[in-house]
Design a protein around this motif. Sequence first.
Motif, PDB file in Angstrom:
ATOM      1  N   PRO A   1       0.827  -1.213   0.000  1.00  0.00           N
ATOM      2  CA  PRO A   1       0.000   0.000   0.000  1.00  0.00           C
ATOM      3  C   PRO A   1       0.857   1.258   0.000  1.00  0.00           C
ATOM      4  CG  PRO A   1       0.121  -0.895   2.206  1.00  0.00           C
ATOM      5  CD  PRO A   1       0.809  -1.887   1.300  1.00  0.00           C
TER       6      PRO A   1
ATOM      7  N   GLU B   1      -1.367   7.700  -2.256  1.00  0.00           N
ATOM      8  CA  GLU B   1      -1.273   8.342  -3.560  1.00  0.00           C
ATOM      9  C   GLU B   1      -1.656   9.819  -3.464  1.00  0.00           C
ATOM     10  OE1 GLU B   1      -4.267   7.237  -6.636  1.00  0.00           O
ATOM     11  OE2 GLU B   1      -2.497   6.499  -7.683  1.00  0.00           O
ATOM     12  N   TRP B   2      -2.532  10.121  -2.511  1.00  0.00           N
ATOM     13  CA  TRP B   2      -3.016  11.492  -2.324  1.00  0.00           C
ATOM     14  C   TRP B   2      -3.511  11.630  -0.904  1.00  0.00           C
ATOM     15  CZ3 TRP B   2      -7.945  12.934  -0.843  1.00  0.00           C
ATOM     16  CH2 TRP B   2      -8.229  14.311  -0.898  1.00  0.00           C
TER      17      TRP B   2
ATOM     18  N   ARG C   1      -6.156   8.774  -0.565  1.00  0.00           N
ATOM     19  CA  ARG C   1      -6.343   7.771  -1.614  1.00  0.00           C
ATOM     20  C   ARG C   1      -5.126   6.853  -1.536  1.00  0.00           C
ATOM     21  NH1 ARG C   1      -7.713  10.774  -5.757  1.00  0.00           N
ATOM     22  NH2 ARG C   1      -5.582  11.235  -6.361  1.00  0.00           N
ATOM     23  N   VAL C   2      -5.390   5.564  -1.397  1.00  0.00           N
ATOM     24  CA  VAL C   2      -4.344   4.568  -1.254  1.00  0.00           C
ATOM     25  C   VAL C   2      -4.386   3.631  -2.453  1.00  0.00           C
ATOM     26  CG1 VAL C   2      -3.565   2.594   0.136  1.00  0.00           C
ATOM     27  CG2 VAL C   2      -4.363   4.693   1.262  1.00  0.00           C
ATOM     28  N   ARG C   3      -3.227   3.336  -2.980  1.00  0.00           N
ATOM     29  CA  ARG C   3      -3.106   2.353  -4.066  1.00  0.00           C
ATOM     30  C   ARG C   3      -2.400   1.127  -3.484  1.00  0.00           C
ATOM     31  NH1 ARG C   3      -4.163   2.864  -9.151  1.00  0.00           N
ATOM     32  NH2 ARG C   3      -4.101   5.116  -9.135  1.00  0.00           N
TER      33      ARG C   3
ATOM     34  N   GLU D   1      -4.822  -4.606  -8.827  1.00  0.00           N
ATOM     35  CA  GLU D   1      -4.603  -3.279  -8.279  1.00  0.00           C
ATOM     36  C   GLU D   1      -5.895  -2.722  -7.700  1.00  0.00           C
ATOM     37  OE1 GLU D   1      -3.211   0.833 -10.153  1.00  0.00           O
ATOM     38  OE2 GLU D   1      -1.688  -0.746 -10.282  1.00  0.00           O
ATOM     39  N   LEU D   2      -5.771  -2.110  -6.517  1.00  0.00           N
ATOM     40  CA  LEU D   2      -6.905  -1.487  -5.843  1.00  0.00           C
ATOM     41  C   LEU D   2      -6.619  -0.015  -5.639  1.00  0.00           C
ATOM     42  CD1 LEU D   2      -7.342  -3.871  -2.781  1.00  0.00           C
ATOM     43  CD2 LEU D   2      -8.787  -3.820  -4.804  1.00  0.00           C
ATOM     44  N   THR D   3      -7.662   0.783  -5.664  1.00  0.00           N
ATOM     45  CA  THR D   3      -7.572   2.170  -5.236  1.00  0.00           C
ATOM     46  C   THR D   3      -8.660   2.358  -4.197  1.00  0.00           C
ATOM     47  OG1 THR D   3      -6.785   2.885  -7.411  1.00  0.00           O
ATOM     48  CG2 THR D   3      -7.679   4.584  -5.957  1.00  0.00           C
ATOM     49  N   ILE D   4      -8.253   2.820  -3.024  1.00  0.00           N
ATOM     50  CA  ILE D   4      -9.197   3.037  -1.929  1.00  0.00           C
ATOM     51  C   ILE D   4      -9.215   4.520  -1.613  1.00  0.00           C
ATOM     52  CG2 ILE D   4      -9.693   2.596   0.510  1.00  0.00           C
ATOM     53  CD1 ILE D   4      -8.268  -0.098   0.163  1.00  0.00           C
ATOM     54  N   GLU D   5     -10.403   5.097  -1.656  1.00  0.00           N
ATOM     55  CA  GLU D   5     -10.573   6.484  -1.228  1.00  0.00           C
ATOM     56  C   GLU D   5     -11.296   6.432   0.103  1.00  0.00           C
ATOM     57  OE1 GLU D   5     -12.240   8.955  -4.259  1.00  0.00           O
ATOM     58  OE2 GLU D   5     -10.631   8.458  -5.664  1.00  0.00           O
TER      59      GLU D   5
END
Length: 193
Positions: free
Chosen positions: A94, A97-98, A127-129, A137-141
């Motif tokens: 993890p 990312e932002w 925001r986590v990648r 691949e996951l993107t979690i906001e």
Amino acid sequence: MAQREISEETWERRRQALQQVRQWGDPALRTVAQPIDPADIDGELVAEAGRLIAIMDAALGVGLAATQAGIMRRYVVLREGEDGAGDAITLVNPSLEWQSEETDVASEGCLSLEGVWVDVERPVAVRVRALDLSGRELTIEAKGPYARRLQHEIDHLDGVLMLDRAPKEQRKAALRALREGVVMDAPADATEV
């Protein structure tokens, strides 16, 4: 962890689980975790993550980094959702990312710093990648307590403890409590991760 009605049996399970979690002073907590090659996401890693979820749940936590169990691989397990009552997930490699410019301060506890609570200022939203246990691949906001949990666990993978982000006087009080084996009173709004 805030005090609540918990059975003796549950407290005993928590005590046993915490024996498997590295505690303050252990060098593993200051070690930067090694990234996991996506080709190395296999049944062994899935089983290991399942064991960490079982430890986290028995310890009554809502997040656990692999380094807290002495595993120097870059992944975390945690419960989804603002209140930490959602599904358990595993995030491999993890990274933040932002993060929002807006921050807030909240009291945090940690399974590796049992009995200690400090205020930590963190971005309100992130925001986590990451990769899941299938290598996708996951993107979690996330925002609020879920964002805080994600940041706390990623910090562990970088060898950073909540004490490093606490105000100086609270850090000193927490270190004194850890040295003396004194349990601090948990604030009503505190979350242990």
